[in-house]
Design a protein around this motif. Sequence first.
Motif, PDB file in Angstrom:
ATOM      1  N   HIS A  95       2.142 -70.529 -27.884  1.00 38.01           N
ATOM      2  CA  HIS A  95       1.070 -70.628 -28.428  1.00 38.01           C
ATOM      3  C   HIS A  95      -0.208 -70.709 -27.906  1.00 38.01           C
ATOM      4  O   HIS A  95      -1.210 -70.502 -28.228  1.00 38.01           O
ATOM      5  CB  HIS A  95       1.303 -71.602 -29.592  1.00 38.01           C
ATOM      6  CG  HIS A  95       1.249 -73.072 -28.904  1.00 38.01           C
ATOM      7  ND1 HIS A  95       2.206 -73.559 -28.520  1.00 38.01           N
ATOM      8  CD2 HIS A  95       0.078 -73.792 -28.720  1.00 38.01           C
ATOM      9  CE1 HIS A  95       1.896 -74.747 -27.991  1.00 38.01           C
ATOM     10  NE2 HIS A  95       0.444 -75.098 -28.236  1.00 38.01           N
ATOM     11  N   GLU A 150       7.588 -74.357 -26.470  1.00 41.88           N
ATOM     12  CA  GLU A 150       6.998 -75.431 -27.166  1.00 41.88           C
ATOM     13  C   GLU A 150       6.855 -74.816 -28.927  1.00 41.88           C
ATOM     14  O   GLU A 150       5.556 -75.155 -29.164  1.00 41.88           O
ATOM     15  CB  GLU A 150       5.754 -76.020 -26.733  1.00 41.88           C
ATOM     16  CG  GLU A 150       5.796 -76.430 -25.151  1.00 41.88           C
ATOM     17  CD  GLU A 150       4.747 -76.883 -24.440  1.00 41.88           C
ATOM     18  OE1 GLU A 150       3.655 -76.665 -25.022  1.00 41.88           O
ATOM     19  OE2 GLU A 150       4.876 -77.250 -23.464  1.00 41.88           O
ATOM     20  N   VAL A 151       7.725 -74.717 -29.494  1.00 42.54           N
ATOM     21  CA  VAL A 151       7.408 -74.305 -31.110  1.00 42.54           C
ATOM     22  C   VAL A 151       7.776 -75.395 -32.011  1.00 42.54           C
ATOM     23  O   VAL A 151       7.282 -75.456 -33.124  1.00 42.54           O
ATOM     24  CB  VAL A 151       8.297 -73.166 -31.257  1.00 42.54           C
ATOM     25  CG1 VAL A 151       8.065 -72.026 -30.722  1.00 42.54           C
ATOM     26  CG2 VAL A 151       9.852 -73.373 -31.289  1.00 42.54           C
ATOM     27  N   ASP A 153       6.586 -79.231 -33.369  1.00 43.20           N
ATOM     28  CA  ASP A 153       5.508 -80.142 -33.379  1.00 43.20           C
ATOM     29  C   ASP A 153       5.341 -80.720 -34.577  1.00 43.20           C
ATOM     30  O   ASP A 153       5.572 -80.160 -35.662  1.00 43.20           O
ATOM     31  CB  ASP A 153       4.087 -79.316 -33.009  1.00 43.20           C
ATOM     32  CG  ASP A 153       3.081 -80.216 -32.813  1.00 43.20           C
ATOM     33  OD1 ASP A 153       3.277 -81.395 -32.255  1.00 43.20           O
ATOM     34  OD2 ASP A 153       1.918 -80.207 -33.535  1.00 43.20           O
ATOM     35  N   GLU A 154       5.117 -81.952 -34.591  1.00 39.68           N
ATOM     36  CA  GLU A 154       4.907 -83.016 -35.914  1.00 39.68           C
ATOM     37  C   GLU A 154       5.753 -82.568 -36.926  1.00 39.68           C
ATOM     38  O   GLU A 154       5.480 -82.367 -38.302  1.00 39.68           O
ATOM     39  CB  GLU A 154       3.575 -82.407 -36.237  1.00 39.68           C
ATOM     40  CG  GLU A 154       2.399 -82.931 -35.286  1.00 39.68           C
ATOM     41  CD  GLU A 154       1.005 -82.766 -35.861  1.00 39.68           C
ATOM     42  OE1 GLU A 154       0.983 -82.222 -36.772  1.00 39.68           O
ATOM     43  OE2 GLU A 154      -0.229 -83.204 -35.075  1.00 39.68           O
ATOM     44  N   ARG A 158       5.535 -75.408 -35.141  1.00 36.96           N
ATOM     45  CA  ARG A 158       4.240 -75.681 -34.769  1.00 36.96           C
ATOM     46  C   ARG A 158       3.397 -74.499 -35.363  1.00 36.96           C
ATOM     47  O   ARG A 158       3.780 -73.422 -35.384  1.00 36.96           O
ATOM     48  CB  ARG A 158       3.841 -75.498 -33.327  1.00 36.96           C
ATOM     49  CG  ARG A 158       2.284 -75.512 -32.924  1.00 36.96           C
ATOM     50  CD  ARG A 158       2.301 -75.327 -31.413  1.00 36.96           C
ATOM     51  NE  ARG A 158       2.974 -76.342 -30.366  1.00 36.96           N
ATOM     52  CZ  ARG A 158       3.000 -77.381 -30.272  1.00 36.96           C
ATOM     53  NH1 ARG A 158       1.425 -77.842 -30.434  1.00 36.96           N
ATOM     54  NH2 ARG A 158       3.509 -78.031 -29.448  1.00 36.96           N
ATOM     55  N   LYS A 159       2.242 -74.856 -36.132  1.00 36.54           N
ATOM     56  CA  LYS A 159       1.366 -73.877 -36.765  1.00 36.54           C
ATOM     57  C   LYS A 159       0.730 -73.313 -35.874  1.00 36.54           C
ATOM     58  O   LYS A 159       0.031 -73.747 -34.662  1.00 36.54           O
ATOM     59  CB  LYS A 159       0.453 -74.452 -37.789  1.00 36.54           C
ATOM     60  CG  LYS A 159       1.050 -74.962 -39.017  1.00 36.54           C
ATOM     61  CD  LYS A 159       0.016 -75.534 -39.932  1.00 36.54           C
ATOM     62  CE  LYS A 159       0.847 -75.807 -41.321  1.00 36.54           C
ATOM     63  NZ  LYS A 159       1.965 -76.919 -41.365  1.00 36.54           N
ATOM     64  N   SER A 160       0.699 -71.881 -35.787  1.00 32.76           N
ATOM     65  CA  SER A 160       0.136 -71.153 -34.442  1.00 32.76           C
ATOM     66  C   SER A 160      -0.179 -69.772 -34.946  1.00 32.76           C
ATOM     67  O   SER A 160       0.254 -69.230 -35.918  1.00 32.76           O
ATOM     68  CB  SER A 160       1.150 -70.971 -33.328  1.00 32.76           C
ATOM     69  OG  SER A 160       2.158 -70.127 -33.656  1.00 32.76           O
ATOM     70  N   THR A 168       7.792 -67.924 -38.777  1.00 34.64           N
ATOM     71  CA  THR A 168       8.685 -68.828 -38.009  1.00 34.64           C
ATOM     72  C   THR A 168       9.736 -67.847 -37.140  1.00 34.64           C
ATOM     73  O   THR A 168      10.334 -68.346 -36.100  1.00 34.64           O
ATOM     74  CB  THR A 168       9.228 -69.931 -38.740  1.00 34.64           C
ATOM     75  OG1 THR A 168       9.912 -69.532 -40.002  1.00 34.64           O
ATOM     76  CG2 THR A 168       8.208 -70.665 -39.231  1.00 34.64           C
ATOM     77  N   ASP A 192      10.879 -76.900 -24.153  1.00 32.96           N
ATOM     78  CA  ASP A 192       9.997 -78.036 -24.779  1.00 32.96           C
ATOM     79  C   ASP A 192       9.706 -79.308 -24.000  1.00 32.96           C
ATOM     80  O   ASP A 192      10.435 -79.710 -23.349  1.00 32.96           O
ATOM     81  CB  ASP A 192      10.443 -78.154 -26.273  1.00 32.96           C
ATOM     82  CG  ASP A 192       9.383 -78.150 -27.442  1.00 32.96           C
ATOM     83  OD1 ASP A 192       8.203 -78.626 -27.087  1.00 32.96           O
ATOM     84  OD2 ASP A 192       9.599 -77.694 -28.479  1.00 32.96           O
ATOM     85  N   LYS A 200      12.461 -84.974 -32.490  1.00 34.76           N
ATOM     86  CA  LYS A 200      12.026 -83.571 -31.881  1.00 34.76           C
ATOM     87  C   LYS A 200      13.524 -82.990 -31.422  1.00 34.76           C
ATOM     88  O   LYS A 200      13.789 -81.756 -31.744  1.00 34.76           O
ATOM     89  CB  LYS A 200      11.251 -83.855 -30.785  1.00 34.76           C
ATOM     90  CG  LYS A 200      10.796 -82.452 -30.343  1.00 34.76           C
ATOM     91  CD  LYS A 200       9.388 -82.706 -29.648  1.00 34.76           C
ATOM     92  CE  LYS A 200       9.006 -81.154 -29.380  1.00 34.76           C
ATOM     93  NZ  LYS A 200       7.456 -81.384 -28.630  1.00 34.76           N
TER      94      LYS A 200
END
Length: 647
Positions: A95, A150-151, A153-154, A158-160, A168, A192, A200
């Motif tokens: 991203h 790194e996909v 997150d939180e 991950r929003k990208s 997705t 990641d 995670k």
Amino acid sequence: MDLKTAFAGRFKVGAAISRMNLSTPANMKFLMDQFNSFTVENDMKPMFFLDSEANFKEPEKYNLAPKLRFDFASPYLDFAKEHHIPMRGHTLVWHNQTPKWFFCRNYDEGEGLADRDTMLKRLENYIRGVLTFAQENYPGVIYAWDVVNEVIDEGDFRKSLWTETVGTDFVIKAFEFAKKYKAPEVKLFYNDYDTFEPWKRDLIIEKVLKPLLAEGLVDGMGMQTHLQMDNPDLSEYEISLRSFGALVSEVQITELDIHNADASEESMDRLADRYKELFTIILKAKDEGKANVTAVTFWNLLDENSWLTNFRKERSHPLLFEGKCCAKKAYYSVLETVVPKDQIEKWKPEYPDQDYQSPPPFEYFKTMRSLMYHRIHIEPHIDLCFEECGSGDNYILSAQVGFYPFGMQQKLASMGYHVICITLRGFYPSSYVEEDYGDRWYDVFAEDVVKVADKLHIGKFFYMGASHGAGVGWHLMLLAPSRVKGFVACVPGPHSLAEGSMSMRQMVLSGIIKEPPPMDPPIDNDPRREKRRNFRSAHIAMNPEPDPREKAIDYGRPLLKFKTEEKLCEALRTIEVPTLILGAIDDPISTPELMIRSAKALPHCKMILYSNCGHNIDTDLVEELSSEADRFMKQVDHDGRVYAWDI
């Protein structure tokens, strides 16, 4: 004994390298002496493969198959091929460090995002192009690729821009394309950070690895392993290592470092102990068959090269080596996990001093910096490049010849503003121009600011500029006042019309004067400002020689069309936009007298002058001026005007 020999038969030991490492002979000899694998730290990320110039110039031709460039990657691949040292490929899909224009219709950020089908074609052809180039020209050199980075997150994907344009399932698609085009021996990894975090770890297993394994698309898990001295508890790291090892055929430690801001001997002892504990965990999992660890890669060679110093905003000492390739205690503690202590010889780097010297690769830095810009097509043959800092709806636009990388713009972005830093037309990396606009240069620059705002669908905004950038602001206030909420003007003058029309920059470039007058007074007992000035000087020294087309431009001085001081002040009196003037008592260019003249003419102005400061006050006092600008902009947002002068 070296690392590659000590761990032979267990796993490869590698390091990430940058272009500075590559251009420093001692670093590369050191790499070959200690390691048997390497990763390119930055220059093989998506932005370095995508040919912005070609794609902007012929978007229809390259719409579904982006034109690629390989000049950034090739020097590393050449080195690996020549010296028979294998490489990890990092990274195909991320991203970050993937330019926004790649996701846009016609590669133009002003036209909105491309549709899913277009992006899937671009993704496939991009992966095909990169893998085909590497495998045809450097067969057998790259043994593994981080396909997706790194996909998670939180608590979710991950929003990208990838999820926004494709969804997705871009992860599955990327691995499908990578498997389709890879050489048989190349292994495919998901990579990641913070994989020791239980939430995670679980999400990676359920949402990434298991779906990929079900389709037979992934070979291994990349655990980045950016650690700190007290975090995480390595028992959690061990659980993650073994959990991933139970699923995939290989695990690789891909970006290892341990942030340590303390250079004391005691702290170096603690760093050594932490590395020893980590390697003991890795080796135990490997030896017990719980995780097939096939490579461990440190994230650069030397402490001085580490990304952590910039990222953490403090000097970091995170690796096994420092200085002139000297081993730290942590190096020996790592070796002690596989070699009896009495059999470990002291590491003695014996590279000649000249091998540590190499001229900075100016053209590389120039080109690399250009890739970090966004680009907008505003008229035939004219593209404007801009840097984007921060996010949100409260915009600050700024337009100058160039920007200091740690200035007010970046600081205000960290304070919640969405800052757009536009490089003026005629100056790299924006389009060069052949036309001489005469006394209209500043009007053209101001019109360009509005065009960028229109392309980005920005309605009203604050404008901020320093020196000639503030000159653009004066013209913007007169040409498009309805678009500007407020004007933050650093050392803005404008110049006295009695001083002539040529800019100070052009007077120096033309040889009319040998050098400008001293811009800043000496600093007394202020080490922070002195350090900042030294950094600014080093930054300027790293810039390559300007292109002849830039040197030929004389944009003159702002507001020349008013001819006399009286008419200039009459024009200033018509500006209704709230204005904050930030100036310096010792500025020889935008003198206090000029700024006071301007402040008196402006109907809605606040002015602050600082003693013991000069023309570069915006980089000397970044925090102070940013705080004042923030206070001013909040007041304007609240009241719509400034009520008091502060002179």
